[in-house]
Design a protein around this motif. Structure first.
Motif, PDB file in Angstrom:
ATOM      1  N   LEU A 108       0.900  -1.132   0.045  1.00  0.00           N
ATOM      2  CA  LEU A 108       0.148  -0.060   0.106  1.00  0.00           C
ATOM      3  C   LEU A 108       0.819   1.167  -0.102  1.00  0.00           C
ATOM      4  CD1 LEU A 108      -2.858  -1.065   2.347  1.00  0.00           C
ATOM      5  CD2 LEU A 108      -2.970  -0.833   0.049  1.00  0.00           C
ATOM      6  N   ARG A 109       0.352   2.393  -0.787  1.00  0.00           N
ATOM      7  CA  ARG A 109       0.777   3.526  -0.621  1.00  0.00           C
ATOM      8  C   ARG A 109      -0.264   4.383   0.004  1.00  0.00           C
ATOM      9  NH1 ARG A 109       0.775   4.513  -5.629  1.00  0.00           N
ATOM     10  NH2 ARG A 109      -0.795   5.887  -5.636  1.00  0.00           N
ATOM     11  N   TRP A 110       0.196   4.892   1.425  1.00  0.00           N
ATOM     12  CA  TRP A 110      -0.700   5.584   2.129  1.00  0.00           C
ATOM     13  C   TRP A 110      -0.795   7.133   1.651  1.00  0.00           C
ATOM     14  CZ3 TRP A 110      -3.859   2.942   5.430  1.00  0.00           C
ATOM     15  CH2 TRP A 110      -3.086   1.816   5.969  1.00  0.00           C
ATOM     16  N   THR A 111      -2.217   7.509   1.512  1.00  0.00           N
ATOM     17  CA  THR A 111      -2.269   9.234   1.059  1.00  0.00           C
ATOM     18  C   THR A 111      -1.826   9.932   2.272  1.00  0.00           C
ATOM     19  OG1 THR A 111      -4.558   8.963   2.091  1.00  0.00           O
ATOM     20  CG2 THR A 111      -4.209   8.453  -0.254  1.00  0.00           C
ATOM     21  N   GLY A 112      -1.424  11.022   2.021  1.00  0.00           N
ATOM     22  CA  GLY A 112      -1.179  12.134   3.026  1.00  0.00           C
ATOM     23  C   GLY A 112      -2.246  12.810   3.469  1.00  0.00           C
ATOM     24  N   GLU A 113      -1.927  13.074   5.116  1.00  0.00           N
ATOM     25  CA  GLU A 113      -3.386  13.692   5.570  1.00  0.00           C
ATOM     26  C   GLU A 113      -3.633  15.111   4.700  1.00  0.00           C
ATOM     27  OE1 GLU A 113      -2.503  14.768   9.748  1.00  0.00           O
ATOM     28  OE2 GLU A 113      -1.403  13.066   9.990  1.00  0.00           O
ATOM     29  N   ALA A 114      -2.762  15.610   4.379  1.00  0.00           N
ATOM     30  CA  ALA A 114      -3.148  16.938   3.377  1.00  0.00           C
ATOM     31  C   ALA A 114      -4.086  16.515   2.201  1.00  0.00           C
ATOM     32  CB  ALA A 114      -1.941  17.575   2.698  1.00  0.00           C
ATOM     33  N   GLY A 115      -4.214  15.409   1.867  1.00  0.00           N
ATOM     34  CA  GLY A 115      -5.302  14.864   0.943  1.00  0.00           C
ATOM     35  C   GLY A 115      -6.439  14.422   1.623  1.00  0.00           C
ATOM     36  N   TRP A 116      -6.589  14.099   2.776  1.00  0.00           N
ATOM     37  CA  TRP A 116      -7.815  13.433   3.380  1.00  0.00           C
ATOM     38  C   TRP A 116      -9.180  14.460   3.069  1.00  0.00           C
ATOM     39  CZ3 TRP A 116      -5.608  11.519   8.452  1.00  0.00           C
ATOM     40  CH2 TRP A 116      -4.774  10.201   8.248  1.00  0.00           C
ATOM     41  N   HIS A 117     -10.182  14.131   2.231  1.00  0.00           N
ATOM     42  CA  HIS A 117     -11.091  14.764   2.252  1.00  0.00           C
ATOM     43  C   HIS A 117     -12.219  13.908   1.443  1.00  0.00           C
ATOM     44  CE1 HIS A 117      -9.128  14.889  -1.911  1.00  0.00           C
ATOM     45  NE2 HIS A 117     -10.265  14.883  -2.197  1.00  0.00           N
ATOM     46  N   PHE A 118     -13.321  14.483   1.611  1.00  0.00           N
ATOM     47  CA  PHE A 118     -14.530  13.742   0.811  1.00  0.00           C
ATOM     48  C   PHE A 118     -14.865  14.398  -0.272  1.00  0.00           C
ATOM     49  CE2 PHE A 118     -15.307  12.616   5.226  1.00  0.00           C
ATOM     50  CZ  PHE A 118     -15.562  11.116   5.353  1.00  0.00           C
ATOM     51  N   THR A 119     -14.517  13.553  -1.676  1.00  0.00           N
ATOM     52  CA  THR A 119     -15.186  14.442  -2.756  1.00  0.00           C
ATOM     53  C   THR A 119     -16.621  14.377  -2.925  1.00  0.00           C
ATOM     54  OG1 THR A 119     -12.940  13.824  -3.678  1.00  0.00           O
ATOM     55  CG2 THR A 119     -14.724  14.145  -5.477  1.00  0.00           C
ATOM     56  N   LEU A 120     -17.191  15.293  -3.316  1.00  0.00           N
ATOM     57  CA  LEU A 120     -18.676  15.380  -3.252  1.00  0.00           C
ATOM     58  C   LEU A 120     -19.108  15.189  -4.673  1.00  0.00           C
ATOM     59  CD1 LEU A 120     -19.579  18.180  -0.921  1.00  0.00           C
ATOM     60  CD2 LEU A 120     -19.752  15.617  -0.465  1.00  0.00           C
ATOM     61  N   ALA A 121     -18.318  15.901  -5.532  1.00  0.00           N
ATOM     62  CA  ALA A 121     -18.510  15.777  -6.984  1.00  0.00           C
ATOM     63  C   ALA A 121     -17.365  15.947  -7.668  1.00  0.00           C
ATOM     64  CB  ALA A 121     -19.775  16.846  -7.358  1.00  0.00           C
ATOM     65  N   PHE A 122     -16.785  15.025  -8.514  1.00  0.00           N
ATOM     66  CA  PHE A 122     -15.632  15.179  -9.309  1.00  0.00           C
ATOM     67  C   PHE A 122     -15.628  15.886 -10.618  1.00  0.00           C
ATOM     68  CE2 PHE A 122     -12.397  13.467 -12.307  1.00  0.00           C
ATOM     69  CZ  PHE A 122     -11.034  14.140 -11.488  1.00  0.00           C
ATOM     70  N   MET A 123     -15.050  17.044 -10.613  1.00  0.00           N
ATOM     71  CA  MET A 123     -15.239  17.922 -11.810  1.00  0.00           C
ATOM     72  C   MET A 123     -14.197  17.537 -12.918  1.00  0.00           C
ATOM     73  SD  MET A 123     -16.709  21.021  -9.831  1.00  0.00           S
ATOM     74  CE  MET A 123     -17.932  20.768  -8.368  1.00  0.00           C
ATOM     75  N   GLY A 124     -13.036  17.126 -12.616  1.00  0.00           N
ATOM     76  CA  GLY A 124     -11.947  17.058 -13.578  1.00  0.00           C
ATOM     77  C   GLY A 124     -11.632  18.248 -13.945  1.00  0.00           C
ATOM     78  N   GLU A 125     -11.179  18.568 -15.286  1.00  0.00           N
ATOM     79  CA  GLU A 125     -10.528  19.652 -15.582  1.00  0.00           C
ATOM     80  C   GLU A 125     -11.712  20.962 -15.627  1.00  0.00           C
ATOM     81  OE1 GLU A 125      -7.200  20.860 -16.071  1.00  0.00           O
ATOM     82  OE2 GLU A 125      -6.695  19.107 -15.544  1.00  0.00           O
ATOM     83  N   VAL A 126     -11.509  21.986 -14.877  1.00  0.00           N
ATOM     84  CA  VAL A 126     -12.662  23.014 -15.197  1.00  0.00           C
ATOM     85  C   VAL A 126     -11.973  24.305 -15.872  1.00  0.00           C
ATOM     86  CG1 VAL A 126     -14.154  24.312 -14.057  1.00  0.00           C
ATOM     87  CG2 VAL A 126     -13.835  22.198 -13.085  1.00  0.00           C
ATOM     88  N   ASP A 127     -12.392  24.763 -16.985  1.00  0.00           N
ATOM     89  CA  ASP A 127     -12.001  25.823 -17.838  1.00  0.00           C
ATOM     90  C   ASP A 127     -12.253  26.972 -16.895  1.00  0.00           C
ATOM     91  OD1 ASP A 127     -11.384  24.307 -19.968  1.00  0.00           O
ATOM     92  OD2 ASP A 127     -13.355  24.590 -20.860  1.00  0.00           O
TER      93      ASP A 127
END
Length: 180
Positions: free
Chosen positions: A24-43
């Motif tokens: 496993l590669r553990w994610t860093g705490e700075a990345g701990w979040h709940f994604t509500l809606a993944f938007m990809g690239e936004v212009d």
């Protein structure tokens, strides 16, 4: 959506106590979040309208309690911590965020049922054994906190090519939940 400081501290302790291995590669705490809606690239030209519509979504959503709860996985590649508490309110906020993005002209992927999760690790290969960590974290119960902000988070993906480099996350907009 970001967990509270106390929730992050509790999760940090639980993750530190979980079996560690090279699978496993553990994610860093700075990345701990709940994604509500993944938007990809936004212009950039869509951002003002997106901000307006997310502010409206937040204004129609009341604060709600949430806590980190249990663990799960997506296939054999991602290990996550789930949520408990105001799940109906969380799902509604996710629906509103998705609708705000669509109405702002952001192309959204195919709609699927929202699964509240916070990714804590990713497998290095397809045949990784997630079971020891899943077992260790499945009984995790965090302390509740009040969700009172909707945040727009930008993912800055690694560009250096350094193995193990993690994405950086940046809050680019935040709106208080003020609905009733």
């Amino acid at each position: 959506m970001l967990p509270s400081t106390d929730a992050v501290a509790e999760l940090r302790e639980a993750v530190a106590a979980a079996p560690s291995g090279t699978d496993l590669r553990w994610t860093g705490e700075a990345g701990w979040h709940f994604t509500l809606a993944f938007m990809g690239e936004v212009d950039d030209d869509r951002l003002p309208e997106l901000h307006t519509r997310l502010a409206r979504a937040a204004a129609h959503s009341a604060p709600f309690p949430l806590r980190l709860h249990g663990a799960g996985h997506f296939g054999r590649r991602a290990l996550w911590i789930g949520a408990a508490g105001g799940l109906d309110a969380l799902r509604m906020l996710a629906e509103r965020a998705d609708a705000a993005a669509r109405r702002a002209g952001v192309p959204m992927e195919q709609h699927r049922r929202y699964t509240p999760h916070l990714t804590v690790a990713r497998a290095r290969h397809d045949d990784a054994d997630l079971r020891p960590c899943l077992d260790a974290l499945s009984g995790f119960e965090g302390t509740p906190w009040q969700v009172d902000v909707l945040s727009l988070v930008r993912s800055n993906l690694p560009v250096s090519g350094v193995p193990g480099e993690q994405p950086r996350y940046e809050v680019v907009g935040a709106w208080p939940l003020t609905g009733h």
